[in-house]
Motif scaffolding. Structure first.
Motif, PDB file in Angstrom:
ATOM      1  N   VAL A  81     -11.095  -1.978  -5.990  1.00  0.00           N
ATOM      2  CA  VAL A  81     -10.756  -3.074  -5.084  1.00  0.00           C
ATOM      3  C   VAL A  81      -9.392  -3.648  -5.421  1.00  0.00           C
ATOM      4  CG1 VAL A  81     -11.400  -5.419  -4.366  1.00  0.00           C
ATOM      5  CG2 VAL A  81     -13.168  -3.656  -4.588  1.00  0.00           C
ATOM      6  N   THR A  82      -9.149  -3.863  -6.703  1.00  0.00           N
ATOM      7  CA  THR A  82      -7.878  -4.447  -7.136  1.00  0.00           C
ATOM      8  C   THR A  82      -6.699  -3.546  -6.781  1.00  0.00           C
ATOM      9  OG1 THR A  82      -9.004  -5.577  -8.958  1.00  0.00           O
ATOM     10  CG2 THR A  82      -6.614  -5.354  -9.119  1.00  0.00           C
ATOM     11  N   LEU A  83      -6.847  -2.256  -7.023  1.00  0.00           N
ATOM     12  CA  LEU A  83      -5.756  -1.322  -6.738  1.00  0.00           C
ATOM     13  C   LEU A  83      -5.448  -1.247  -5.248  1.00  0.00           C
ATOM     14  CD1 LEU A  83      -6.528   1.629  -9.196  1.00  0.00           C
ATOM     15  CD2 LEU A  83      -4.634  -0.003  -9.325  1.00  0.00           C
ATOM     16  N   LEU A  84      -6.471  -1.184  -4.407  1.00  0.00           N
ATOM     17  CA  LEU A  84      -6.242  -1.060  -2.969  1.00  0.00           C
ATOM     18  C   LEU A  84      -5.637  -2.338  -2.383  1.00  0.00           C
ATOM     19  CD1 LEU A  84      -9.365   0.981  -1.847  1.00  0.00           C
ATOM     20  CD2 LEU A  84      -6.981   1.699  -1.707  1.00  0.00           C
ATOM     21  N   LEU A  85      -6.062  -3.498  -2.875  1.00  0.00           N
ATOM     22  CA  LEU A  85      -5.443  -4.733  -2.404  1.00  0.00           C
ATOM     23  C   LEU A  85      -3.969  -4.796  -2.799  1.00  0.00           C
ATOM     24  CD1 LEU A  85      -8.119  -7.523  -3.038  1.00  0.00           C
ATOM     25  CD2 LEU A  85      -7.445  -6.508  -0.859  1.00  0.00           C
ATOM     26  N   GLY A  86      -3.632  -4.194  -3.917  1.00  0.00           N
ATOM     27  CA  GLY A  86      -2.252  -4.221  -4.392  1.00  0.00           C
ATOM     28  C   GLY A  86      -1.380  -3.113  -3.841  1.00  0.00           C
ATOM     29  N   ASP A  87      -1.964  -2.191  -3.087  1.00  0.00           N
ATOM     30  CA  ASP A  87      -1.210  -1.044  -2.555  1.00  0.00           C
ATOM     31  C   ASP A  87      -1.581  -0.838  -1.085  1.00  0.00           C
ATOM     32  OD1 ASP A  87       0.118   1.289  -2.032  1.00  0.00           O
ATOM     33  OD2 ASP A  87      -0.676   2.402  -3.745  1.00  0.00           O
ATOM     34  N   PRO A  88      -1.050  -1.690  -0.184  1.00  0.00           N
ATOM     35  CA  PRO A  88      -1.418  -1.617   1.236  1.00  0.00           C
ATOM     36  C   PRO A  88      -1.153  -0.250   1.866  1.00  0.00           C
ATOM     37  CG  PRO A  88      -0.245  -3.658   0.772  1.00  0.00           C
ATOM     38  CD  PRO A  88      -0.136  -2.799  -0.463  1.00  0.00           C
ATOM     39  N   GLN A  89      -0.123   0.453   1.433  1.00  0.00           N
ATOM     40  CA  GLN A  89       0.182   1.753   2.025  1.00  0.00           C
ATOM     41  C   GLN A  89      -0.915   2.768   1.685  1.00  0.00           C
ATOM     42  OE1 GLN A  89       2.501   2.455   4.252  1.00  0.00           O
ATOM     43  NE2 GLN A  89       1.685   4.552   4.394  1.00  0.00           N
ATOM     44  N   SER A  90      -1.351   2.793   0.434  1.00  0.00           N
ATOM     45  CA  SER A  90      -2.441   3.698   0.056  1.00  0.00           C
ATOM     46  C   SER A  90      -3.728   3.326   0.783  1.00  0.00           C
ATOM     47  CB  SER A  90      -2.661   3.648  -1.460  1.00  0.00           C
ATOM     48  OG  SER A  90      -1.554   4.206  -2.143  1.00  0.00           O
ATOM     49  N   ALA A  91      -3.962   2.020   0.936  1.00  0.00           N
ATOM     50  CA  ALA A  91      -5.149   1.566   1.658  1.00  0.00           C
ATOM     51  C   ALA A  91      -5.102   2.025   3.107  1.00  0.00           C
ATOM     52  CB  ALA A  91      -5.258   0.045   1.579  1.00  0.00           C
ATOM     53  N   LEU A  92      -3.930   1.920   3.729  1.00  0.00           N
ATOM     54  CA  LEU A  92      -3.765   2.351   5.117  1.00  0.00           C
ATOM     55  C   LEU A  92      -4.031   3.843   5.260  1.00  0.00           C
ATOM     56  CD1 LEU A  92      -2.809   1.642   8.024  1.00  0.00           C
ATOM     57  CD2 LEU A  92      -0.488   2.204   7.278  1.00  0.00           C
ATOM     58  N   GLU A  93      -3.492   4.625   4.354  1.00  0.00           N
ATOM     59  CA  GLU A  93      -3.686   6.078   4.414  1.00  0.00           C
ATOM     60  C   GLU A  93      -5.148   6.459   4.186  1.00  0.00           C
ATOM     61  OE1 GLU A  93      -0.955   7.523   1.510  1.00  0.00           O
ATOM     62  OE2 GLU A  93       0.834   7.047   2.714  1.00  0.00           O
ATOM     63  N   LEU A  94      -5.808   5.766   3.254  1.00  0.00           N
ATOM     64  CA  LEU A  94      -7.223   6.044   3.000  1.00  0.00           C
ATOM     65  C   LEU A  94      -8.049   5.745   4.251  1.00  0.00           C
ATOM     66  CD1 LEU A  94      -9.230   6.909   0.749  1.00  0.00           C
ATOM     67  CD2 LEU A  94      -9.573   4.467   0.284  1.00  0.00           C
ATOM     68  N   GLY A  95      -7.736   4.636   4.922  1.00  0.00           N
ATOM     69  CA  GLY A  95      -8.452   4.291   6.148  1.00  0.00           C
ATOM     70  C   GLY A  95      -8.237   5.308   7.250  1.00  0.00           C
ATOM     71  N   ARG A  96      -7.028   5.770   7.407  1.00  0.00           N
ATOM     72  CA  ARG A  96      -6.740   6.794   8.437  1.00  0.00           C
ATOM     73  C   ARG A  96      -7.502   8.086   8.141  1.00  0.00           C
ATOM     74  NH1 ARG A  96      -0.135   5.978   8.776  1.00  0.00           N
ATOM     75  NH2 ARG A  96      -0.150   4.157  10.196  1.00  0.00           N
ATOM     76  N   ASP A  97      -7.519   8.484   6.879  1.00  0.00           N
ATOM     77  CA  ASP A  97      -8.252   9.692   6.503  1.00  0.00           C
ATOM     78  C   ASP A  97      -9.754   9.518   6.738  1.00  0.00           C
ATOM     79  OD1 ASP A  97      -5.877  10.851   5.726  1.00  0.00           O
ATOM     80  OD2 ASP A  97      -6.170  10.500   3.580  1.00  0.00           O
ATOM     81  N   ALA A  98     -10.247   8.305   6.490  1.00  0.00           N
ATOM     82  CA  ALA A  98     -11.673   8.034   6.682  1.00  0.00           C
ATOM     83  C   ALA A  98     -12.043   8.166   8.160  1.00  0.00           C
ATOM     84  CB  ALA A  98     -12.015   6.636   6.175  1.00  0.00           C
ATOM     85  N   ARG A  99     -11.225   7.638   9.045  1.00  0.00           N
ATOM     86  CA  ARG A  99     -11.528   7.764  10.479  1.00  0.00           C
ATOM     87  C   ARG A  99     -11.487   9.227  10.909  1.00  0.00           C
ATOM     88  NH1 ARG A  99     -12.453   5.776  15.294  1.00  0.00           N
ATOM     89  NH2 ARG A  99     -11.429   6.700  17.102  1.00  0.00           N
ATOM     90  N   ALA A 100     -10.513   9.960  10.452  1.00  0.00           N
ATOM     91  CA  ALA A 100     -10.433  11.382  10.805  1.00  0.00           C
ATOM     92  C   ALA A 100     -11.664  12.133  10.309  1.00  0.00           C
ATOM     93  CB  ALA A 100      -9.163  11.990  10.214  1.00  0.00           C
ATOM     94  N   ARG A 101     -12.146  11.777   9.123  1.00  0.00           N
ATOM     95  CA  ARG A 101     -13.323  12.436   8.582  1.00  0.00           C
ATOM     96  C   ARG A 101     -14.565  12.136   9.411  1.00  0.00           C
ATOM     97  NH1 ARG A 101     -15.268  16.852   6.716  1.00  0.00           N
ATOM     98  NH2 ARG A 101     -17.193  16.581   5.526  1.00  0.00           N
ATOM     99  N   VAL A 102     -14.719  10.884   9.818  1.00  0.00           N
ATOM    100  CA  VAL A 102     -15.871  10.492  10.629  1.00  0.00           C
ATOM    101  C   VAL A 102     -15.848  11.207  11.980  1.00  0.00           C
ATOM    102  CG1 VAL A 102     -16.783   8.569  11.972  1.00  0.00           C
ATOM    103  CG2 VAL A 102     -16.373   8.280   9.552  1.00  0.00           C
ATOM    104  N   ILE A 103     -14.690  11.283  12.609  1.00  0.00           N
ATOM    105  CA  ILE A 103     -14.585  11.968  13.904  1.00  0.00           C
ATOM    106  C   ILE A 103     -14.981  13.432  13.762  1.00  0.00           C
ATOM    107  CG2 ILE A 103     -12.943  12.765  15.653  1.00  0.00           C
ATOM    108  CD1 ILE A 103     -11.450  10.100  15.258  1.00  0.00           C
ATOM    109  N   ALA A 104     -14.534  14.060  12.699  1.00  0.00           N
ATOM    110  CA  ALA A 104     -14.809  15.485  12.497  1.00  0.00           C
ATOM    111  C   ALA A 104     -16.252  15.762  12.110  1.00  0.00           C
ATOM    112  CB  ALA A 104     -13.870  16.039  11.421  1.00  0.00           C
ATOM    113  N   ARG A 105     -16.902  14.814  11.428  1.00  0.00           N
ATOM    114  CA  ARG A 105     -18.198  15.114  10.808  1.00  0.00           C
ATOM    115  C   ARG A 105     -19.386  14.386  11.418  1.00  0.00           C
ATOM    116  NH1 ARG A 105     -22.477  15.843   8.768  1.00  0.00           N
ATOM    117  NH2 ARG A 105     -23.004  16.499   6.653  1.00  0.00           N
ATOM    118  N   TYR A 106     -19.177  13.207  12.016  1.00  0.00           N
ATOM    119  CA  TYR A 106     -20.315  12.350  12.306  1.00  0.00           C
ATOM    120  C   TYR A 106     -20.466  11.937  13.775  1.00  0.00           C
ATOM    121  CZ  TYR A 106     -21.460  11.962   7.382  1.00  0.00           C
ATOM    122  OH  TYR A 106     -21.837  12.238   6.094  1.00  0.00           O
ATOM    123  N   GLY A 107     -20.062  12.760  14.716  1.00  0.00           N
ATOM    124  CA  GLY A 107     -20.352  12.470  16.115  1.00  0.00           C
ATOM    125  C   GLY A 107     -21.857  12.561  16.368  1.00  0.00           C
ATOM    126  N   TRP A 108     -22.405  11.671  17.179  1.00  0.00           N
ATOM    127  CA  TRP A 108     -23.855  11.627  17.406  1.00  0.00           C
ATOM    128  C   TRP A 108     -24.383  12.916  18.036  1.00  0.00           C
ATOM    129  CZ3 TRP A 108     -27.547   9.055  15.282  1.00  0.00           C
ATOM    130  CH2 TRP A 108     -27.335   7.764  14.793  1.00  0.00           C
TER     131      TRP A 108
END
Length: 398
Positions: free
Chosen positions: A350-377
């Motif tokens: 939590v501390t690292l991600l709050l201190g590194d907004p760019q890494s947090a942004l990239e992690l979030g983008r990757d997470a959405r791409a993963r959900v789209i690819a893997r978890y459609g109903w």
């Protein structure tokens, strides 16, 4: 082919909490191929009349559940049954199910959650599909391990009786389903019964950061948790986060705030709002605004079964997620969320991600791409067709 009777322990609408999300999408999937009749309990007066369900059901029988825990507990002790079952034992539901079976040409009964298996006819010849979702007996066994005094005995009794009931239900069913392979595997090892995984999905068109929804104004260090806030694992999760993790995070990021977003917060949860930087919202119209406003989303659950919808929703909203090992276990995230294996690991992530907004942004983008690819109903529920006995869709192999 005949109709389907869908038994649910809660009205499967609106799809705004874990069990309702899964049951609604299951119901809608089945209704696209067959006529479906719904028999369900309502524990919220608003659920007695959900006109939206008319589009996906041929008929509905909704029973208001008003039995107190005290009465259910006494009945459980007197009958030697699990409290989880006596709490949902209702004469009106028995009549409603019997009337539907007598009136409609039903050849398949889909049971959502073990509480509803008690309404299966003793004899009838229908195909029975049992969606346990999670292995509830294992949850109570975990409670017993952590409890002391009389509660330890109560939880251990519930775990023992419920496991026996789950095994008996599986023997009655043509197929037993669980939300993850981990839960299905645990059930197979514990009971010796066959079990299959049908995973949850996520509506990535609805949970989309570019979709229209009401925005929430928040500062740059907002940490968000979402969930039903009278559910014990959620209460324990936010309490642990506020007590053990948030103060260490605020030492590095003094402006960090923690928002607990979800309906029916207990008194213990409401009391957390007195802590520095903690907000308890109660029920909100649309959780997407809070997710979109979050610098990161946390799922610090110590006890979690199956797939956590709250994590999938945050991933779909392109939010960086920090989850406990238990909350992450059922999700095939491929490293697109941060996992804190220990308390120190949660604090560090939590501390690292709050201190590194760019890494947090990239992690979030990757997470959405993963959900789209893997978890459609549609993809997640496609295996359900074979269990129900649907013919292959056009273009599918027989």
């Amino acid at each position: 082919m005949g109709d389907i009777l869908f038994l649910a322990h809660r009205v499967p609408y609106p799809p705004d909490r874990g069990d309702k999300i899964r049951s609604f999408h299951m119901l809608r999937h089945l209704a696209a191929r067959r006529r479906v009749h719904l028999a369900a309990f309502a524990d919220d007066p608003r659920d007695m009349d959900r006109p939206e369900l008319a589009a996906v059901t041929a008929s509905r029988a909704i029973v208001r559940r008003s039995k107190s825990q005290a009465v259910a507990g006494l009945q459980a002790l007197a009958s030697g049954r699990p409290l989880s079952l006596t709490a949902f034992d209702h004469a009106a539901m028995r009549r409603a199910v019997a009337e539907m079976l007598a009136r409609e040409a039903i050849d398949t009964i889909f049971v959502f959650s073990s509480q509803m298996a008690q309404y299966l006819p003793a004899e009838g010849g229908q195909r029975v599909i049992m969606d346990f979702v999670d292995m509830d007996s294992a949850k109570f066994a975990a409670y017993a391990t952590a409890a002391k005094g009389p509660m330890r005995w109560i939880y251990a009794r519930e775990a023992r009786l419920l496991m026996a009931a789950e095994a008996a239900i599986a023997a009655r069913a043509d197929a037993s389903l669980f939300v993850s392979e981990a839960e299905a595997g645990l059930f197979r090892r514990s009971t010796g019964a066959e079990a299959h995984a049908i995973e949850n999905g996520i509506d990535t068109a609805h949970f989309d950061p570019s979709a229209p929804f009401a925005q929430v104004e928040a500062g740059p260090g907002l940490i968000v948790f979402t969930g039903q806030m009278d559910y014990r694992p959620n209460v324990e999760a936010v309490t642990w986060f506020v007590d053990a993790i948030l103060p260490r995070v605020q030492a590095a990021h003094p402006r960090a705030q923690f928002a607990i977003v979800g309906r029916n917060p207990t008194d213990a949860v409401r009391a957390l709002a007195r802590r520095d930087g903690v907000v308890v919202t109660g029920e909100v119209d649309d959780v997407r605004g809070w997710l979109a406003a979050a610098a990161l989303v946390v799922a610090p659950l110590k006890l979690a079964r199956g797939i956590q919808n709250k994590v999938l929703e945050a991933m779909a909203m392109a939010r960086p997620v920090v989850a406990s090992a238990a909350a992450a276990e059922g999700i095939d995230h491929k490293g697109t969320i941060a996992v804190g294996e220990t308390e120190a690991g949660m604090i560090e992530a939590v501390t690292l991600l709050l201190g590194d907004p760019q890494s947090a942004l990239e992690l979030g983008r990757d997470a959405r791409a993963r959900v789209i690819a893997r978890y459609g109903w549609d993809a997640r529920l496609a295996p359900l067709d074979a269990f129900v006995g649907f013919p292959p869709r056009l273009g599918e192999a027989a």
